[in-house]
Design a protein around this motif. Sequence first.
Motif, PDB file in Angstrom:
ATOM      1  N   GLU A  41       0.742  -1.157   0.017  1.00  0.00           N
ATOM      2  CA  GLU A  41      -0.092  -0.105   0.135  1.00  0.00           C
ATOM      3  C   GLU A  41       0.766   1.187  -0.033  1.00  0.00           C
ATOM      4  N   VAL A  46       2.592   6.076  -2.330  1.00  0.00           N
ATOM      5  CA  VAL A  46       3.624   7.059  -1.928  1.00  0.00           C
ATOM      6  C   VAL A  46       4.718   7.080  -2.994  1.00  0.00           C
ATOM      7  N   GLY A 115      -5.399   0.716  11.091  1.00  0.00           N
ATOM      8  CA  GLY A 115      -6.824   0.317  11.807  1.00  0.00           C
ATOM      9  C   GLY A 115      -6.939   0.796  13.181  1.00  0.00           C
ATOM     10  N   LEU A 116      -6.123   1.672  13.661  1.00  0.00           N
ATOM     11  CA  LEU A 116      -6.065   2.350  14.950  1.00  0.00           C
ATOM     12  C   LEU A 116      -6.464   3.900  14.718  1.00  0.00           C
ATOM     13  N   LEU A 141      -3.271  16.352  -0.391  1.00  0.00           N
ATOM     14  CA  LEU A 141      -3.466  15.821  -1.997  1.00  0.00           C
ATOM     15  C   LEU A 141      -3.463  14.280  -1.841  1.00  0.00           C
ATOM     16  N   THR A 152      -9.505   9.207   6.135  1.00  0.00           N
ATOM     17  CA  THR A 152      -8.340   9.737   7.159  1.00  0.00           C
ATOM     18  C   THR A 152      -8.523  11.339   7.088  1.00  0.00           C
ATOM     19  N   ARG A 155     -11.846  12.467   8.624  1.00  0.00           N
ATOM     20  CA  ARG A 155     -11.827  12.198  10.026  1.00  0.00           C
ATOM     21  C   ARG A 155     -11.156  13.321  10.687  1.00  0.00           C
ATOM     22  N   ARG A 196      -9.287   3.862  18.497  1.00  0.00           N
ATOM     23  CA  ARG A 196     -10.129   2.732  18.361  1.00  0.00           C
ATOM     24  C   ARG A 196      -9.557   1.426  18.891  1.00  0.00           C
TER      25      ARG A 196
HETATM   26  C1  COA Z   1      -3.844   5.876   4.834  1.00  0.00           C
HETATM   27  C2  COA Z   1      -3.245   5.153   6.163  1.00  0.00           C
HETATM   28  C3  COA Z   1      -2.234   6.299   6.372  1.00  0.00           C
HETATM   29  C4  COA Z   1      -4.437   5.275   7.208  1.00  0.00           C
HETATM   30  O1  COA Z   1      -3.800   4.355   8.056  1.00  0.00           O
HETATM   31  P1  COA Z   1      -4.736   4.357   9.635  1.00  0.00           P
HETATM   32  O2  COA Z   1      -4.356   5.884  10.352  1.00  0.00           O
HETATM   33  O3  COA Z   1      -4.287   3.282  10.248  1.00  0.00           O
HETATM   34  O4  COA Z   1      -6.274   4.629   9.110  1.00  0.00           O
HETATM   35  P2  COA Z   1      -7.373   3.358   9.581  1.00  0.00           P
HETATM   36  O5  COA Z   1      -6.989   1.749   9.077  1.00  0.00           O
HETATM   37  O6  COA Z   1      -7.639   3.408  10.884  1.00  0.00           O
HETATM   38  O7  COA Z   1      -8.543   3.916   8.714  1.00  0.00           O
HETATM   39  C5  COA Z   1      -8.947   5.430   8.691  1.00  0.00           C
HETATM   40  C6  COA Z   1     -10.431   5.275   8.086  1.00  0.00           C
HETATM   41  O8  COA Z   1     -10.259   4.675   6.798  1.00  0.00           O
HETATM   42  C7  COA Z   1     -11.159   3.557   6.664  1.00  0.00           C
HETATM   43  N1  COA Z   1     -10.600   2.681   5.568  1.00  0.00           N
HETATM   44  C8  COA Z   1      -9.387   1.834   5.832  1.00  0.00           C
HETATM   45  N2  COA Z   1      -9.009   1.200   4.966  1.00  0.00           N
HETATM   46  C9  COA Z   1     -10.006   1.259   4.001  1.00  0.00           C
HETATM   47  C10 COA Z   1     -10.421   0.864   2.681  1.00  0.00           C
HETATM   48  N3  COA Z   1      -9.555  -0.228   2.078  1.00  0.00           N
HETATM   49  N4  COA Z   1     -11.519   1.353   2.151  1.00  0.00           N
HETATM   50  C11 COA Z   1     -12.222   2.178   2.563  1.00  0.00           C
HETATM   51  N5  COA Z   1     -12.162   2.823   3.864  1.00  0.00           N
HETATM   52  C12 COA Z   1     -11.065   2.317   4.454  1.00  0.00           C
HETATM   53  C13 COA Z   1     -11.499   3.119   8.063  1.00  0.00           C
HETATM   54  O9  COA Z   1     -12.497   2.306   8.202  1.00  0.00           O
HETATM   55  C14 COA Z   1     -11.222   4.459   8.716  1.00  0.00           C
HETATM   56  O10 COA Z   1     -12.701   4.910   8.821  1.00  0.00           O
HETATM   57  P3  COA Z   1     -13.327   5.632   9.825  1.00  0.00           P
HETATM   58  O11 COA Z   1     -12.766   6.446  10.716  1.00  0.00           O
HETATM   59  O12 COA Z   1     -14.979   5.850   9.462  1.00  0.00           O
HETATM   60  O13 COA Z   1     -13.662   4.184  10.755  1.00  0.00           O
HETATM   61  C15 COA Z   1      -2.823   4.038   5.812  1.00  0.00           C
HETATM   62  O14 COA Z   1      -3.493   2.993   5.372  1.00  0.00           O
HETATM   63  C16 COA Z   1      -1.495   3.872   4.960  1.00  0.00           C
HETATM   64  O15 COA Z   1      -0.485   4.002   5.533  1.00  0.00           O
HETATM   65  N6  COA Z   1      -1.697   3.656   3.637  1.00  0.00           N
HETATM   66  C17 COA Z   1      -0.483   3.493   2.502  1.00  0.00           C
HETATM   67  C18 COA Z   1       0.172   5.025   2.842  1.00  0.00           C
HETATM   68  C19 COA Z   1      -0.993   5.898   1.836  1.00  0.00           C
HETATM   69  O16 COA Z   1      -1.796   5.662   1.314  1.00  0.00           O
HETATM   70  N7  COA Z   1      -0.396   7.239   2.590  1.00  0.00           N
HETATM   71  C20 COA Z   1      -1.242   8.490   2.232  1.00  0.00           C
HETATM   72  C21 COA Z   1      -0.932   8.956   0.750  1.00  0.00           C
HETATM   73  S1  COA Z   1      -2.178  10.242   0.359  1.00  0.00           S
END
Ligand code: COA
Length: 196
Positions: A41, A46, A115-116, A141, A152, A155, A196
């Motif tokens: 991911e 990124v 997920g936290l 962005l 995120t 939220r 959470r």
């Molecule tokens: C984006 C990221 C930073 C979020 O990490 P996190 O803080 O652990 O986020 P969470 O897993 O707690 O999820 C945040 C919200 O997104 C939702 N979510 C998580 N995965 C999801 C998915 N695949 N599809 C839809 N919603 C999703 C969660 O349900 C939560 O929503 P809620 O607040 O309504 O319950 C992480 O997924 C990540 O590192 N991704 C790869 C790098 C990335 O994309 N960086 C951002 C570039 S812009």
Amino acid sequence: MALDLSDVDLLTESVHTRRLLLRPFCAEDAAAVHQACQDEEIQRWVVAVPSPYTLDDARHFVTVLAWRERRAGTGMQFAAVDLESGGVVASVGLMNLTGSIGAEIGYWVAPWARGLGYAAEATGALCGWAFGHGVHRVALLIAPANAASCRTAERAGFRREGVLREAEVDRQGQPHDWVLYGRLSTDEPPPDIQPR
Ligand SMILES: CC(C)(COP(=O)(O)OP(=O)(O)OC[C@H]1O[C@@H](n2cnc3c(N)ncnc32)[C@H](O)[C@@H]1OP(=O)(O)O)[C@@H](O)C(=O)NCCC(=O)NCCS
């Protein structure tokens, strides 16, 4: 109000959240950054993270790249440390503090700590820091298909403002859109972000 960093040393500045310490990166963080950035991911979303991602890439990041904005006085990259375990769980940055679309935030969360809601918690805290130092607007962005990151942003109190068409080029050289999210210092703050 204008940006005022007169009481800040960007080379040492840290920010506390309820569950995290956001502090400057150090050489000892390389192993955790290397492990986290093997994640598909992070590799997918990124583009600044090299692929494949080597331990040398991580060492270069924690000792050089992560310090560039701090040294230039334009922003800060943080290692997010879980206060309970003491481990690095995320990388978050507040960049381009005087940028025309606003100061920009970027983040990844290590796959073992997802997920936290850590990204929203850190983003909310960085908005608070920025607004407290005179920044009026913060931007994110995000690729339209990156649902976790879009959620995120919401939220953390950001509003979806529009689509920047083909503003980014992916690893394959294909252009893709950005969704622009923004939060103003005058916006209603989001409801408290509950762990959470
Ligand atoms: C984006 C990221 C930073 C979020 O990490 P996190 O803080 O652990 O986020 P969470 O897993 O707690 O999820 C945040 C919200 O997104 C939702 N979510 C998580 N995965 C999801 C998915 N695949 N599809 C839809 N919603 C999703 C969660 O349900 C939560 O929503 P809620 O607040 O309504 O319950 C992480 O997924 C990540 O590192 N991704 C790869 C790098 C990335 O994309 N960086 C951002 C570039 S812009």
